[in-house]
Design an enzyme around this catalytic site. Structure first.
Site, PDB file in Angstrom:
ATOM      1  N   ASP A  51      37.302  45.169  38.751  1.00  0.00           N
ATOM      2  CA  ASP A  51      37.779  43.906  38.893  1.00  0.00           C
ATOM      3  C   ASP A  51      39.344  43.791  38.620  1.00  0.00           C
ATOM      4  OD1 ASP A  51      37.945  44.786  36.359  1.00  0.00           O
ATOM      5  OD2 ASP A  51      36.799  43.329  35.178  1.00  0.00           O
ATOM      6  N   SER A  52      39.956  44.894  38.774  1.00  0.00           N
ATOM      7  CA  SER A  52      41.196  44.941  38.860  1.00  0.00           C
ATOM      8  C   SER A  52      41.689  44.484  40.273  1.00  0.00           C
ATOM      9  CB  SER A  52      41.852  46.535  38.704  1.00  0.00           C
ATOM     10  OG  SER A  52      41.165  47.219  39.658  1.00  0.00           O
ATOM     11  N   ASP A  90      32.136  46.402  39.699  1.00  0.00           N
ATOM     12  CA  ASP A  90      32.182  45.955  38.264  1.00  0.00           C
ATOM     13  C   ASP A  90      31.551  44.444  38.235  1.00  0.00           C
ATOM     14  OD1 ASP A  90      33.538  47.147  36.426  1.00  0.00           O
ATOM     15  OD2 ASP A  90      35.632  46.831  37.472  1.00  0.00           O
ATOM     16  N   LYS A 120      28.994  48.377  37.142  1.00  0.00           N
ATOM     17  CA  LYS A 120      29.786  48.665  35.930  1.00  0.00           C
ATOM     18  C   LYS A 120      29.854  47.573  34.951  1.00  0.00           C
ATOM     19  CE  LYS A 120      34.468  50.041  35.880  1.00  0.00           C
ATOM     20  NZ  LYS A 120      35.091  49.266  34.733  1.00  0.00           N
ATOM     21  N   GLU A 122      31.602  46.443  31.039  1.00  0.00           N
ATOM     22  CA  GLU A 122      32.298  46.993  29.765  1.00  0.00           C
ATOM     23  C   GLU A 122      31.720  46.503  28.555  1.00  0.00           C
ATOM     24  OE1 GLU A 122      36.437  44.955  30.197  1.00  0.00           O
ATOM     25  OE2 GLU A 122      36.727  45.767  32.308  1.00  0.00           O
ATOM     26  N   GLU A 189      38.645  54.543  29.006  1.00  0.00           N
ATOM     27  CA  GLU A 189      39.963  54.016  29.427  1.00  0.00           C
ATOM     28  C   GLU A 189      41.209  54.044  28.437  1.00  0.00           C
ATOM     29  OE1 GLU A 189      40.156  50.612  31.785  1.00  0.00           O
ATOM     30  OE2 GLU A 189      42.288  50.529  31.684  1.00  0.00           O
TER      31      GLU A 189
HETATM   32  O1  KIV Z   1      38.977  47.572  37.342  1.00  0.00           O
HETATM   33  C1  KIV Z   1      39.148  48.769  37.561  1.00  0.00           C
HETATM   34  O2  KIV Z   1      40.017  49.048  38.407  1.00  0.00           O
HETATM   35  C2  KIV Z   1      38.573  49.552  36.375  1.00  0.00           C
HETATM   36  C3  KIV Z   1      39.200  50.812  36.213  1.00  0.00           C
HETATM   37  C4  KIV Z   1      40.642  50.791  35.645  1.00  0.00           C
HETATM   38  C5  KIV Z   1      38.524  51.889  35.575  1.00  0.00           C
HETATM   39  O3  KIV Z   1      37.814  49.234  35.520  1.00  0.00           O
END
Ligand code: KIV
Length: 271
Positions: A51-52, A90, A120, A122, A189
């Protein structure tokens, strides 16, 4: 021969085997077809459709605004590019925190509409019911503890997490719960290297770090950061393998000059 050289496709079982044989797992983010194609051909083990993308691709300040539809768009572009890597997607903020039913339906949408291989989420104890429900639908889940950017407004900063004993103990407890629940791997992280190494040693599933030192089973970085596309982001944990910002500025500048001067296209570059 090492496991990753033998296999045509990386699966969650392959990653488990890599952990058992002490082979480090290489993971990077990817959000689009062209970059994912290069990542896969280079031999990356896992592509994270993180989600980055909210920051890197869309220019938002945090990861919170990206939507499930946008994540599905990015993930489906990545999946089309990949022959070998495992694709982890994510679940974005707001698509799983409500309740476990909502979490399952978001995970199903990702799997069905993007073709991603796993999701994934969180968090630890507080999202365990959702993780259980997603896993019972046969969807592999990667956990994510430590700095969890979707909770940025709760913590207020992006500084190193779990430096104090209380928070470190809670993180260890959450890591155990995620493994017991059946997560196939865990991201840690921005936590102290010693703590990350302790978790990786205790857990039987692969533990992949970002800003978590070298005592874990693998590493992940944001591709755009390690390529040096963003010259304003320079955390201590980041190794830059290139200075694409400067390279691209040079190329774009040269093109602009060539167009303006009439040098491009020349006779060989026309019909
Ligand atoms: O969204 C992302 O890029 C991440 C990484 C920083 C692990 O969750």
């Amino acid at each position: 021969m090492s496991v990753h050289k033998e296999v045509k496709k990386i699966t969650t079982h392959v990653l488990q085997e890599m952990k058992m044989k002490n082979e480090k797992i290489a993971m990077l983010t990817g959000y689009d077809y062209s970059m994912a194609r290069i990542l896969d051909k280079a031999g990356i083990d896992i592509i994270l459709v993180g989600d980055s993308a909210s920051n890197v691709m869309a220019g938002h300040e945090t990861t919170l605004p990206i939507t499930l539809n946008e994540m599905i768009y990015h993930a489906s572009s990545v999946v089309r590019a990949v022959d070998r890597a495992l694709v982890v997607v994510d679940l974005p903020f707001g698509s799983y925190q409500g309740n476990s039913k909502e979490a399952l339906s978001s995970a199903i949408r990702i799997m069905k509409e993007s073709g991603g291989h796993s999701v994934k989420l969180e968090g630890g104890k507080e999202i365990l019911e959702s993780i259980d429900r997603i896993l019972s639908a046969g969807i592999p889940v990667m956990g994510h503890l430590g700095l969890t950017p979707q909770s940025i407004y709760k913590f207020g900063t992006y500084t190193v997490r779990a430096k104090e004993e209380d928070e470190a103990n809670r993180l260890i407890e959450d890591a155990r719960l995620l493994e017991e629940a059946g997560c196939f791997a865990l991201i840690l992280e921005k936590i102290p290297a010693k703590l990350a190494a302790k978790v990786a040693k205790e857990l039987t599933i692969p533990v992949i770090g970002i800003g978590a030192g070298n005592g874990v089973d693998g590493q992940v970085l944001v591709s755009h950061d390690m390529l040096g596309i963003n010259n304003e982001f320079n955390p201590r944990f980041l190794r830059k393998y290139h200075n694409l910002y400067e390279e691209m500025m040079g190329s774009f500048g040269a093109y602009i000059n060539d167009v303006r001067s009439g040098d491009f296209p020349n006779e060989k570059e026309q019909y």
